[in-house]
Write a protein that holds these residues in place. Structure first.
Motif, mmCIF file in Angstrom:
data_model
loop_
_atom_site.group_PDB
_atom_site.id
_atom_site.type_symbol
_atom_site.label_atom_id
_atom_site.label_comp_id
_atom_site.label_asym_id
_atom_site.label_seq_id
_atom_site.Cartn_x
_atom_site.Cartn_y
_atom_site.Cartn_z
ATOM 1 N N THR A 1 -2.881 -51.342 -46.672
ATOM 2 C CA THR A 1 -3.730 -51.201 -45.484
ATOM 3 C C THR A 1 -4.314 -49.798 -45.416
ATOM 4 N N PHE A 2 -3.438 -48.835 -45.646
ATOM 5 C CA PHE A 2 -3.859 -47.437 -45.608
ATOM 6 C C PHE A 2 -4.949 -47.190 -46.644
ATOM 7 N N SER B 1 -8.431 -48.740 -45.892
ATOM 8 C CA SER B 1 -9.213 -48.088 -44.836
ATOM 9 C C SER B 1 -9.857 -46.794 -45.340
ATOM 10 N N PHE B 2 -9.495 -46.371 -46.561
ATOM 11 C CA PHE B 2 -10.117 -45.162 -47.129
ATOM 12 C C PHE B 2 -11.209 -45.468 -48.149
ATOM 13 N N LEU C 1 -13.780 -49.293 -43.462
ATOM 14 C CA LEU C 1 -13.127 -50.251 -42.561
ATOM 15 C C LEU C 1 -12.163 -49.488 -41.664
ATOM 16 N N SER C 2 -12.083 -49.882 -40.398
ATOM 17 C CA SER C 2 -11.125 -49.212 -39.500
ATOM 18 C C SER C 2 -9.714 -49.655 -39.881
ATOM 19 N N VAL C 3 -8.708 -48.957 -39.345
ATOM 20 C CA VAL C 3 -7.322 -49.287 -39.694
ATOM 21 C C VAL C 3 -7.018 -50.736 -39.315
ATOM 22 N N PHE C 4 -7.544 -51.151 -38.154
ATOM 23 C CA PHE C 4 -7.274 -52.516 -37.736
ATOM 24 C C PHE C 4 -7.928 -53.537 -38.661
ATOM 25 N N ASP C 5 -9.231 -53.295 -39.014
ATOM 26 C CA ASP C 5 -9.910 -54.218 -39.932
ATOM 27 C C ASP C 5 -9.160 -54.311 -41.257
ATOM 28 N N TYR D 1 -4.339 -42.415 -38.054
ATOM 29 C CA TYR D 1 -3.518 -42.610 -39.250
ATOM 30 C C TYR D 1 -2.083 -42.181 -39.015
ATOM 31 N N TYR E 1 -0.487 -44.960 -37.200
ATOM 32 C CA TYR E 1 -0.270 -46.034 -38.154
ATOM 33 C C TYR E 1 0.962 -45.753 -39.019
ATOM 34 N N ILE F 1 -6.105 -50.672 -30.579
ATOM 35 C CA ILE F 1 -7.008 -51.692 -31.131
ATOM 36 C C ILE F 1 -7.891 -52.255 -30.019
ATOM 37 N N HIS G 1 -11.822 -51.628 -30.483
ATOM 38 C CA HIS G 1 -12.528 -52.776 -31.040
ATOM 39 C C HIS G 1 -12.949 -53.811 -30.010
#
Lengths: 447, 132
Positions: A60-61, A64-65, A76-80, B40, B43, B86, B90
């Motif tokens: 995921t990390f 998003s990069f 993409l955002s972290v959620f996407d 991040y 996260y 989120i 979003h």
């Protein structure tokens, strides 16, 4: 008055019972000796779960990069990313959401697919191997057994040892509509029990009765436990059960099987209610059958399964000598009993060949091998047709040929044991009546 | 130090400390300023906290069970903070406002408290182990 020193030691003062060797009341241990199955699972899922979480987190990390396409330059955002990795990692695969991916993003998703497949196969493999592991299965079985025992609502009997005697006792107990719990150290016998078609669900566990914790799990501490039967073929195990019950639950009835006098004495020290030595008992019954035929008829009829007919009378067997061909303790015990009844007994070793029975009145074939016994009995019948023949039958396998041979008395140690044990346990009054019969003289019985 | 180091405890200590430091790093800064709180870091705090929780599965000791409880509390709080983030960035038409940010950070600060308790328990366990 209470003993103050005992109170100081921290234990609860035990209720006085003269024949218990207990001084301090100790709770029956019920802690499973293995590890709890739930904890075992939780410990084993740690690594697979950490691997899965790490793969998802890193992927995921990374996603998003990854840079976007020219039309959608935003990353993409972290959620996407989490959304995409979730459906990719769980092999669902919705395609490229929220919009078409750039090549770096596609490369990363490809990596994710392979990494997650590896992580999943590792995790599932680890869990499956746990499910097949012996220790785990045993822990599960132990848990299930404990739960079943704990849920018993009615009085029950704890049977330790499920050999021929144990099985016969269980059959009889079931016939009487009583509940029981079975322990045996041999897993095969416990498997066998499952195939034995009992009408009720019998809690059974393949574990040794020598372990007090196992006895505790099998219901020794249960308020509904009313008796313990130690019926294994190992005297020391039976003694250990007797000791444990005497020290932890002295109020329970204990019936133990025993095959030599030393162990029997030790069991009596621990106040076993009944110690049954089948060899010794058989001699006693035989003497009774000879000396007091009516009493024997009545007693054996009372102990037979329901619906049996009265056995026939035995007469004129006291005027002449007896031949006992037996090895081990059985010969010794029977000879002793018969001699103490005033009979003339000749003890021979089966290894010395066929004994001479031409002028005897009775013959006992008591070797440890059923084949040897059958051969000796057959020879004795050929030699002397009027002979009273008693045959010791060690294995249930030989039941049919022995029945066809129709010996005057067939001694099945385990059967005798089971019959006495059940008679005593089903109703103490009933047994005391039998006991009364056993000790009255023959004129009383004949009435 | 003499004897064999318990690898399980070292790994757990690493993850508990990392969870606490990440959590702390995320919470530090003006509560309603989105630029001071890197997503991040949130996260990473969620991921590390979940791993720390998993590492305490199946621990039969008293202190292990309490550590499982505190890690679980921290994980749940951080997951809720992430959900709020989120929602703010979003779902909500207004975008990530200072209000959203304030609630994300305050929930994460609650998780930080639980993580501190975890660290204290870890220290207690280590010290009592040394004394034995």
């Amino acid at each position: 008055m209470a003993n103050l020193l005992q109170l100081l030691r921290g234990g609860t003062l035990a209720r006085a019972r003269p024949d218990s060797l207990r001084r301090v009341r100790v709770d029956v241990p019920a802690e499973p000796p293995g590890t709890d199955a739930v904890f075992l699972i939780l410990r084993r899922v740690r690594t697979p779960l950490v691997v899965l979480v790490s793969v998802f987190a890193v992927m995921t990390f990374g996603l998003s990069f990854m840079p976007g396409t020219e039309e959608n330059p935003d990353r993409l955002s972290v959620f996407d990313s989490f959304y995409v990795i979730s459906y990719t990692g769980l092999t669902i695969g919705y395609g490229e959401v929220p919009h078409a991916f750039s090549y770096p993003q596609r490369i990363w998703v490809t990596l994710t697919i392979y990494a997650s497949v590896v992580a999943w196969s590792y995790s599932i493999g680890a869990l499956l191997s746990l499910a097949q592991e012996q220790t785990f299965r045993r822990a599960l079985a132990l848990n299930r057994f404990t739960r079943k025992v704990r849920a018993i609502q009615e009085p029950f009997v704890l049977v330790v040892g499920y050999g021929q005697a144990g099985e016969a006792v269980c059959r009889a107990l079931e016939d009487q509509g009583r509940n029981f719990v079975v322990l045996d150290s041999d897993p095969e016998r416990i498997e066998h029990l499952a195939l034995d078609n009992y009408t009720t669900d019998v809690p059974a566990m393949a574990a040794s009765g020598r372990d007090p914790r196992i006895l505790g799990m099998a219901g020794l501490g249960h308020p509904n436990c009313e008796a313990v039967l130690a019926l294994t073929d190992n005297d020391e195990t039976n003694l250990s059960v007797v000791m444990t019950v005497n020290l932890l639950r002295p109020e329970l009835m204990v019936i133990a099987r025993c095959s030599d006098r030393e162990h029997a004495q030790q069991m009596h020290d621990f106040a076993a209610d009944v110690v049954i030595n089948p060899f010794d008992r058989y001699g006693a019954y035989l003497v009774m059958a000879l000396r007091r035929p009516s009493g024997f008829r009545l007693a054996s009829w009372l102990m037979s399964p329901r619906g049996s007919e009265l056995p026939h009378k035995l007469e004129h067997l006291t005027d002449g000598h007896w031949v006992v061909s037996a090895d081990g303790t059985f010969g010794f015990e029977v000879t002793r009993d018969l001699e103490s009844a005033g009979l003339d007994v000749v003890l021979v070793d089966p290894a010395d060949g066929r004994p001479d029975v031409s002028d005897a009145v009775g013959f006992i074939a008591g070797a440890e091998s059923d084949i040897v016994n059958m051969a000796m009995a057959a020879h004795a019948r050929i030699e002397n047709d009027n002979l009273f023949i008693a045959v010791r039958q060690n294995s249930a396998v030989n039941h049919a040929p022995l029945r066809a041979f129709d010996a005057d008395s067939v001694f099945v140690p385990t059967e005798l044991l089971a019959r006495e044990a059940v008679a005593r346990i089903t109703s103490p009054n009933y047994w005391s009546f039998i006991d009364h019969v056993l000790h009255e003289d023959d004129d009383w019985d004949a009435r | 130090m003499v004897g064999v180091v318990n690898r399980e405890k070292v790994v757990f200590g690493f993850f508990v400390l990392l969870a606490a430091t990440l959590n702390f790093g995320y919470v530090v800064g003006d509560i309603d300023n989105p630029r001071l709180h890197n997503v991040y870091e949130l996260y990473a705090a969620v991921a590390v906290n979940i791993i720390a929780t998993i590492l305490k599965f199946g621990d039969r000791t008293q202190i292990g069970a309490v550590q499982l409880a505190t890690s679980l509390v921290a994980s749940i709080q951080l997951i809720i903070a992430a959900l709020v983030w989120i929602w703010g960035s979003h779902v909500d038409a207004g975008g990530l406002t200072g209000e959203h940010m304030a609630s994300v950070v305050s929930i994460a600060a609650g998780a930080l408290l639980a993580n501190f308790v975890s660290v204290i328990l870890l220290i207690m366990e280590t010290v009592s182990y040394r004394r034995r």
